[in-house]
Design an enzyme around this catalytic site. Sequence first.
Site, PDB file in Angstrom:
ATOM      1  N   ASP A 128      -7.140  -2.586  -1.866  1.00  0.00           N
ATOM      2  CA  ASP A 128      -8.173  -1.884  -1.104  1.00  0.00           C
ATOM      3  C   ASP A 128      -8.419  -2.644   0.191  1.00  0.00           C
ATOM      4  OD1 ASP A 128      -8.658   0.138  -3.018  1.00  0.00           O
ATOM      5  OD2 ASP A 128      -9.964  -1.196  -4.154  1.00  0.00           O
ATOM      6  N   ASP A 147      -7.350   6.500  -2.146  1.00  0.00           N
ATOM      7  CA  ASP A 147      -8.688   6.873  -2.617  1.00  0.00           C
ATOM      8  C   ASP A 147      -9.291   7.959  -1.726  1.00  0.00           C
ATOM      9  OD1 ASP A 147      -8.489   4.861  -4.559  1.00  0.00           O
ATOM     10  OD2 ASP A 147      -9.486   3.385  -3.277  1.00  0.00           O
TER      11      ASP A 147
END
EC number: 3.4.23.36
Length: 173
Positions: A128, A147
């Site tokens: 991330d 995401d």
Amino acid sequence: MPDATLSNTSLGRLAWLWLTVLIVAVDQVSKYYFENALSLYQQIIVIPDYFSWTLAYNTGAAFSFLADGAGWQRWLFALIAVVVSAVLVVWLKRLGRDDTWLAIALALVLGGALGNLYDRVVLGHVIDFILVHWQNRWYFPAFNVADSAITVGAIMLALDMFKSKKTGETVND
């Protein structure tokens, strides 16, 4: 020479898989870049008090759900992603010619699922790097392109469901 109409019908909306491939490619290239440009948890402020680049590893699911597990969650989430991806491909194939909105939504969710699946299986964690925050008081969990694609696709799916209910259209099986 095969009939183009027959070919398009038998493929359904699988032509939208190009969007899935694009999402996976952008996701993986961006993760590779940030993993090589930043050290773990380093932040580069892009918009003060609102937006930063960072590097974080997530061994869990959304919002680091089950991230503190002993490693079994890696394979559980991988299995879930494989099953969901298979369902999405079948669903995409069965869509009608006029289901473009739904095809885009499914392709986005599929691209995001496959992007994170690759990380989970190959690396053991999801990379991330996008961090949204408000001053130093509120931080949304770090996320990535995959995401984002899943979120946009899911919102599109929800909007499609509400539209179908409101107009009385039949939902495709």
